[in-house]
Design a protein around this motif. Structure first.
Motif, PDB file in Angstrom:
ATOM      1  N   MET A   1      21.488  22.530  16.022  1.00  0.00           N
ATOM      2  CA  MET A   1      22.148  22.601  14.815  1.00  0.00           C
ATOM      3  C   MET A   1      21.817  21.020  14.173  1.00  0.00           C
ATOM      4  O   MET A   1      21.525  20.867  13.158  1.00  0.00           O
ATOM      5  N   ARG A   2      21.945  20.070  15.264  1.00  0.00           N
ATOM      6  CA  ARG A   2      21.877  18.621  14.692  1.00  0.00           C
ATOM      7  C   ARG A   2      20.429  18.691  13.961  1.00  0.00           C
ATOM      8  O   ARG A   2      20.116  17.897  13.111  1.00  0.00           O
ATOM      9  N   SER A   3      19.417  18.994  14.986  1.00  0.00           N
ATOM     10  CA  SER A   3      18.106  18.763  14.565  1.00  0.00           C
ATOM     11  C   SER A   3      17.898  19.595  13.122  1.00  0.00           C
ATOM     12  O   SER A   3      16.907  18.966  12.263  1.00  0.00           O
ATOM     13  N   GLY A   4      18.187  20.709  13.067  1.00  0.00           N
ATOM     14  CA  GLY A   4      18.083  21.364  11.592  1.00  0.00           C
ATOM     15  C   GLY A   4      18.721  20.549  10.329  1.00  0.00           C
ATOM     16  O   GLY A   4      17.934  20.266   9.345  1.00  0.00           O
ATOM     17  N   ARG A   5      19.762  19.997  10.679  1.00  0.00           N
ATOM     18  CA  ARG A   5      20.371  19.265   9.478  1.00  0.00           C
ATOM     19  C   ARG A   5      19.584  17.695   9.308  1.00  0.00           C
ATOM     20  O   ARG A   5      19.097  17.631   8.086  1.00  0.00           O
ATOM     21  N   GLU A   6      19.137  17.245  10.458  1.00  0.00           N
ATOM     22  CA  GLU A   6      18.252  15.872  10.290  1.00  0.00           C
ATOM     23  C   GLU A   6      16.907  15.974   9.725  1.00  0.00           C
ATOM     24  O   GLU A   6      16.446  15.366   8.858  1.00  0.00           O
ATOM     25  N   ALA A   7      16.388  17.212  10.041  1.00  0.00           N
ATOM     26  CA  ALA A   7      15.109  17.490   9.338  1.00  0.00           C
ATOM     27  C   ALA A   7      15.149  17.848   8.172  1.00  0.00           C
ATOM     28  O   ALA A   7      14.589  17.312   7.150  1.00  0.00           O
ATOM     29  N   ALA A   8      16.230  18.513   7.653  1.00  0.00           N
ATOM     30  CA  ALA A   8      16.400  18.811   6.321  1.00  0.00           C
ATOM     31  C   ALA A   8      16.676  17.437   5.435  1.00  0.00           C
ATOM     32  O   ALA A   8      16.102  17.236   4.243  1.00  0.00           O
ATOM     33  N   GLU A   9      17.424  16.476   6.109  1.00  0.00           N
ATOM     34  CA  GLU A   9      17.668  15.171   5.446  1.00  0.00           C
ATOM     35  C   GLU A   9      16.137  14.324   5.431  1.00  0.00           C
ATOM     36  O   GLU A   9      15.950  13.434   4.359  1.00  0.00           O
ATOM     37  N   ALA A  10      15.207  14.662   6.528  1.00  0.00           N
ATOM     38  CA  ALA A  10      14.019  13.857   6.144  1.00  0.00           C
ATOM     39  C   ALA A  10      13.164  14.506   5.121  1.00  0.00           C
ATOM     40  O   ALA A  10      12.545  13.596   4.393  1.00  0.00           O
ATOM     41  N   VAL A  11      13.223  15.827   4.981  1.00  0.00           N
ATOM     42  CA  VAL A  11      12.558  16.342   3.785  1.00  0.00           C
ATOM     43  C   VAL A  11      12.925  15.907   2.419  1.00  0.00           C
ATOM     44  O   VAL A  11      12.235  15.464   1.741  1.00  0.00           O
ATOM     45  N   ARG A  12      14.309  15.943   2.480  1.00  0.00           N
ATOM     46  CA  ARG A  12      14.874  15.368   0.894  1.00  0.00           C
ATOM     47  C   ARG A  12      14.434  13.819   0.964  1.00  0.00           C
ATOM     48  O   ARG A  12      14.313  13.647  -0.401  1.00  0.00           O
ATOM     49  N   THR A  13      14.687  13.138   1.802  1.00  0.00           N
ATOM     50  CA  THR A  13      14.485  11.697   1.444  1.00  0.00           C
ATOM     51  C   THR A  13      13.063  11.600   1.000  1.00  0.00           C
ATOM     52  O   THR A  13      12.626  10.718   0.286  1.00  0.00           O
ATOM     53  N   ASP A  14      11.893  12.190   1.986  1.00  0.00           N
ATOM     54  CA  ASP A  14      10.496  12.079   1.755  1.00  0.00           C
ATOM     55  C   ASP A  14      10.053  12.608   0.108  1.00  0.00           C
ATOM     56  O   ASP A  14       9.306  11.821  -0.552  1.00  0.00           O
ATOM     57  N   LEU A  15      10.625  13.707   0.065  1.00  0.00           N
ATOM     58  CA  LEU A  15      10.459  14.368  -1.329  1.00  0.00           C
ATOM     59  C   LEU A  15      11.009  13.583  -2.488  1.00  0.00           C
ATOM     60  O   LEU A  15      10.679  13.750  -3.729  1.00  0.00           O
ATOM     61  N   SER A  16      12.020  12.892  -2.286  1.00  0.00           N
ATOM     62  CA  SER A  16      12.718  12.187  -3.319  1.00  0.00           C
ATOM     63  C   SER A  16      12.080  10.793  -3.431  1.00  0.00           C
ATOM     64  O   SER A  16      12.430   9.964  -4.709  1.00  0.00           O
ATOM     65  N   ALA A  17      11.172  10.322  -2.719  1.00  0.00           N
ATOM     66  CA  ALA A  17      10.814   8.882  -2.743  1.00  0.00           C
ATOM     67  C   ALA A  17       9.659   8.637  -3.909  1.00  0.00           C
ATOM     68  O   ALA A  17       9.078   9.600  -4.301  1.00  0.00           O
TER      69      ALA A  17
END
Length: 426
Positions: free
Chosen positions: A410-426
């Motif tokens: 579950m932690r990994s799922g949330r952190e992966a989503a955060e990584a996607v959001r961060t990269d696509l927002s850059a």
């Protein structure tokens, strides 16, 4: 994230959590799952009116990710009594948590399997791990569970008769050669919450996560196997058995072997621990009478544990019936016949209860799971892959990026989503 199309491959716990967080952030999320329903390794089915999980599994409600991602009240949890019953031929004794199960304090204090010194050291260990969080524990120097407990001064009897079967059930490794980090954190979590199962079975957990993802707008394509993945800085293409799907990013949340096949990331661990769980029925008048505790086999590993499931969760069995399960660890158990394993459990119960016979014990089902957890020897967590280890706009989500557990997934799922959001927002 608006109008960004994200594909999540895999509808296990990590994928479902990632899908919900990405959809909640405004992305157009498609989850592709090769099975016809969600859950990954967390699965449940009904057989002859009994609830049968895919192997004996429990939820530690103290896990931070569990409290963050799940509505535990809606899951209608059924909790085990803290501690366990230590069993050997002609003898059964309760070892409970004196701080959480005061009613059985006297019986635990008198438990002949554990010395007073071991009990005092257990309380000291509890205090020690209670001061450290997950990140601190998994960044600490590592060693095997057995050597760690010896360094703490625990007796060999305590290690062999209690810790080996109890943590054999958690790590699927009765030899205690797994990482002491897993021991420390799960030991901490045993004190932080309950050990429990949903009244409807363990698959109620991923079903709740999937419902939450759908409420946020995620769509699901079930029964579709992903054949290939291409990813670069501009996006990704997922190829299924029937079509190709273009996306701004892809989260690979499959099991470890499939994730390595799709991404080529060699640091994804594929060595595994497996187990076989058998389910048995008894008439209610023949129930074991041990309460809501896991029963540990202190004498030998066949089976490692016996669990009175319907005593803990009455919904797991029809009226007038009891449901038990027994778990056998390792590859050797998967090579034995269901009848041979059943006979081992029958002999074990008759040894534990010499005053009775178990001619009314019936085999209901056998669940063999070859990849229940990835192997976690000391130091393994230092070499696990990161979420961004796939080139381009592909990301990894799974317990193999953290540690093998519901918390890790579950932690990994949330952190992966955060990584996607961060990269696509850059």
């Amino acid at each position: 994230m608006d109008d960004r199309h994200i594909v999540v491959v895999g509808a296990g716990l990590a994928g479902l959590v990632a899908a919900r967080h990405l959809a909640a952030a405004g992305a157009d999320v498609t989850v592709i799952e090769r099975r016809d329903d969600v859950g990954g390794r967390v699965r449940t089915r009904t057989k002859d009116g009994f609830t049968v999980d895919r192997g004996f599994q429990v939820l530690f409600t103290g896990y931070p990710a569990v409290r963050r991602e799940l509505d535990l009240e809606a899951l209608d949890m059924r909790a085990f009594t803290p501690g366990a019953t230590i069993c050997r031929p002609s003898r059964r004794s309760v070892l409970s948590d004196p701080l959480r199960d005061v009613r059985n304090l006297f019986e635990s204090v008198r438990n002949p399997e554990v010395t007073t010194t071991d009990k005092v050291r257990t309380l000291a260990l509890r205090q020690d791990v209670g001061t450290r969080d997950e990140a601190e524990i998994f960044a600490s120097p590592d060693q095997s569970i057995k050597s760690y407990l010896r360094d703490w001064g625990f007796s060999e009897d305590y290690i062999d008769h209690f810790v080996a079967p109890f943590y054999g059930g958690i790590t699927l490794d009765r030899t205690l050669s797994s990482s002491k980090r897993v021991f420390e954190y799960t030991f901490k979590m045993l004190s932080a919450g309950q050990t429990a199962v949903p009244a409807a079975g363990m698959q109620a957990i991923p079903e709740q996560l999937a419902a939450s993802a759908r409420e946020e707008g995620a769509t699901f394509r079930l029964g579709k196997r992903v054949e290939g993945l291409q990813s670069d800085a501009g996006g990704a293409v997922v190829t299924t058995s029937t079509d190709s799907v273009e996306a701004d990013a892809v989260v690979v949340a499959t099991d470890p072997k499939e994730a390595r096949r799709l991404t080529g990331v060699e640091s994804i661990p594929t060595d595994a621990h497996g187990c076989v769980t058998q389910y048995y029925t008894l008439p209610s008048e023949s129930a074991l009478g041990e309460g809501k505790r896991i029963m540990l086999n202190a004498a030998n590993p066949d089976p490692n544990t016996v669990v009175p499931l319907s005593t803990v969760a009455p919904e797991y069995a029809p009226a007038g019936e009891e449901l038990l399960c027994a778990t056998f660890l390792g590859d050797a158990a998967q090579d034995e016949s269901a009848d041979d394993l059943f006979e081992k459990t029958n002999r074990t119960l008759e040894a534990w209860y010499p005053e009775r016979y178990f001619e009314d014990l019936e085999l209901l089902d056998t669940e063999s799971v070859s990849f229940a957890q990835f192997a976690q020897p000391p130091g393994v967590h230092d070499s696990l892959p990161g979420h961004r280890d796939v080139p381009g706009r592909a990301y990894l989500a799974g317990d193999y990026t953290a540690w093998s557990s519901i918390q890790g997934a579950m932690r990994s799922g949330r952190e992966a989503a955060e990584a996607v959001r961060t990269d696509l927002s850059a």
